[in-house]
Scaffold this motif. Structure first.
Motif, short mmCIF file in Angstrom:
data_model
loop_
_atom_site.label_atom_id
_atom_site.label_comp_id
_atom_site.label_asym_id
_atom_site.label_seq_id
_atom_site.Cartn_x
_atom_site.Cartn_y
_atom_site.Cartn_z
N LYS A 164 -11.65 1.57 1.50
CA LYS A 164 -11.17 2.53 0.51
C LYS A 164 -10.25 1.79 -0.45
CE LYS A 164 -11.47 6.86 3.11
NZ LYS A 164 -12.31 6.32 4.19
N HIS A 165 -10.34 2.15 -1.72
CA HIS A 165 -9.50 1.49 -2.73
C HIS A 165 -8.64 2.52 -3.46
CE1 HIS A 165 -8.28 -1.64 -5.53
NE2 HIS A 165 -8.40 -0.73 -6.49
N PHE A 166 -7.37 2.16 -3.66
CA PHE A 166 -6.45 3.02 -4.39
C PHE A 166 -5.77 2.22 -5.49
CE2 PHE A 166 -6.81 4.74 -0.11
CZ PHE A 166 -7.04 6.09 -0.36
N ALA A 167 -5.36 2.92 -6.52
CA ALA A 167 -4.72 2.25 -7.65
C ALA A 167 -3.36 1.68 -7.27
CB ALA A 167 -4.57 3.23 -8.82
N THR A 168 -2.65 2.37 -6.39
CA THR A 168 -1.31 1.90 -5.99
C THR A 168 -1.18 1.93 -4.48
OG1 THR A 168 -0.26 4.09 -5.97
CG2 THR A 168 -0.38 2.94 -8.09
N VAL A 169 -0.23 1.17 -3.98
CA VAL A 169 0.00 1.13 -2.53
C VAL A 169 0.61 2.45 -2.06
CG1 VAL A 169 2.30 0.11 -2.68
CG2 VAL A 169 0.88 -0.30 -0.65
N ARG A 170 1.33 3.15 -2.93
CA ARG A 170 1.89 4.45 -2.53
C ARG A 170 0.77 5.46 -2.28
NH1 ARG A 170 7.22 5.61 -2.74
NH2 ARG A 170 8.61 3.99 -3.55
N GLN A 171 -0.29 5.40 -3.09
CA GLN A 171 -1.44 6.27 -2.85
C GLN A 171 -2.09 5.94 -1.51
OE1 GLN A 171 -3.98 5.72 -6.25
NE2 GLN A 171 -2.70 6.94 -7.62
N ALA A 172 -2.12 4.67 -1.19
CA ALA A 172 -2.67 4.25 0.10
C ALA A 172 -1.84 4.79 1.25
CB ALA A 172 -2.75 2.73 0.17
N MET A 173 -0.53 4.78 1.09
CA MET A 173 0.36 5.30 2.14
C MET A 173 0.18 6.81 2.30
SD MET A 173 3.82 3.04 1.65
CE MET A 173 4.43 3.40 3.30
N GLU A 174 -0.02 7.51 1.19
CA GLU A 174 -0.26 8.95 1.27
C GLU A 174 -1.55 9.24 2.02
OE1 GLU A 174 -0.25 10.29 -2.74
OE2 GLU A 174 1.90 9.92 -3.05
#
Length: 290
Positions: A164-174
């Motif tokens: 899975k890819h997210f624009a930011t690491v905070r999105q990944a944490m969510e």
């Protein structure tokens, strides 16, 4: 002159040049085929140097003999060794077709820049039975930026591991908090608060020891570990460091502050598997990791 120099460099590498010459001759004049000591590729390479095709004669005439002989000798040595390795029944070169085991172990790659590093991490993560890899920011990822270079070092692992890819690491944490709510968030970074990677008790042993990891509606409720690896230069994002449960580091005994990110990832992953007492059910090993 050409053959003599080739034989000299072959001898320097421990290759029986006389036997190779004889094998080359017999492969052309008898029905015996290619000598199993050297294999087809090594013999053909020897022949290409000693008896070049007419189309190469002009190029051969302009070569520096010692440089060409040394290069061909190293190539022949490698090809012969590769042949013997592939012919050895006790050496395993082929991926096993059995079902892949997965454990509650997740990697989060935060803004890594090198596709070669990312590909190497994919291969290590697949070998360790990771559930998935989460990439963020500029990190090369399958079907995205840098995917072709990534594939060269991943060697197919990027097609096996869910990503899975997210624009930011905070999105990944969510995402982790919502769909992997019970995983421990562990950053791999050298800081004043870092602990040695092998003194932390990593949760997830019970889930790891079960026959199959349960993931329902993309949600894994069992305990586990999410390892955060940061950029090769700047490391894990300092903004999310306070949000991590633990920060670990690998002891260094030289002058460098840290290992390459692709080198440190499997060190910690295998420590986690060791703590979980994961054992192989295949013929690769009959014992657990102690």
């Amino acid at each position: 002159m050409r053959k003599e120099r080739l034989h000299f460099y072959l001898s320097e590498l421990g290759v029986d040049a006389a036997a190779l010459e004889d094998a080359s001759f017999r492969s052309q004049t008898t029905m015996e085929g290619f000598d199993e000591r050297f294999g087809k590729s090594a013999i053909k390479s020897y022949r290409a140097y000693v008896d070049p095709k007419p189309s190469r004669l002009e190029a051969v005439a302009s070569e520096v003999v010692d440089i060409a002989a040394n290069r061909f000798a190293r190539q022949i040595d490698f090809l012969a060794k590769r042949h013997r390795s592939q012919a050895a029944e006790w050496v395993r070169h082929i991926d096993e077709s059995q079902d892949r085991r997965t454990f509650p172990l997740i990697l989060v790659l935060d803004n890594l820049r090198s596709a070669a590093n990312v590909g190497s991490i994919y291969r290590s993560a697949e070998a360790c039975g990771c559930l998935e890899i989460v990439t963020t920011g500029i990190t090369p990822h399958p079907n995205g930026n840098g995917s072709e270079k990534l594939a060269k070092s991943a060697l197919g692992a990027e097609q096996i591991l869910p990503t899975k890819h997210f624009a930011t690491v905070r999105q990944a944490m969510e995402y982790l908090k919502k769909y992997r709510p019970n995983v421990m968030l562990v950053g791999m970074e050298t800081t004043e608060r870092s602990k040695l990677y092998n003194v932390i008790k990593y949760p997830g042993r019970e889930a790891a020891s079960s026959d199959k990891l349960i993931v329902e509606n993309d949600c894994m409720s069992s305990p586990g570990v999410a390892l955060f690896l940061g950029n090769e230069v700047s490391g894990v994002d300092t903004d999310i460091m306070p949000l991590l449960d633990e920060v670990v580091e690998i002891p260094m005994f030289g002058l460098k502050n840290s290992l390459n990110v692709a080198a440190c990832a499997p060190v910690v992953m295998y420590e986690i598997l060791r703590q979980w007492k994961v054992s192989s059910s295949s013929s690769k090993s009959s014992e657990g990791l102690d």
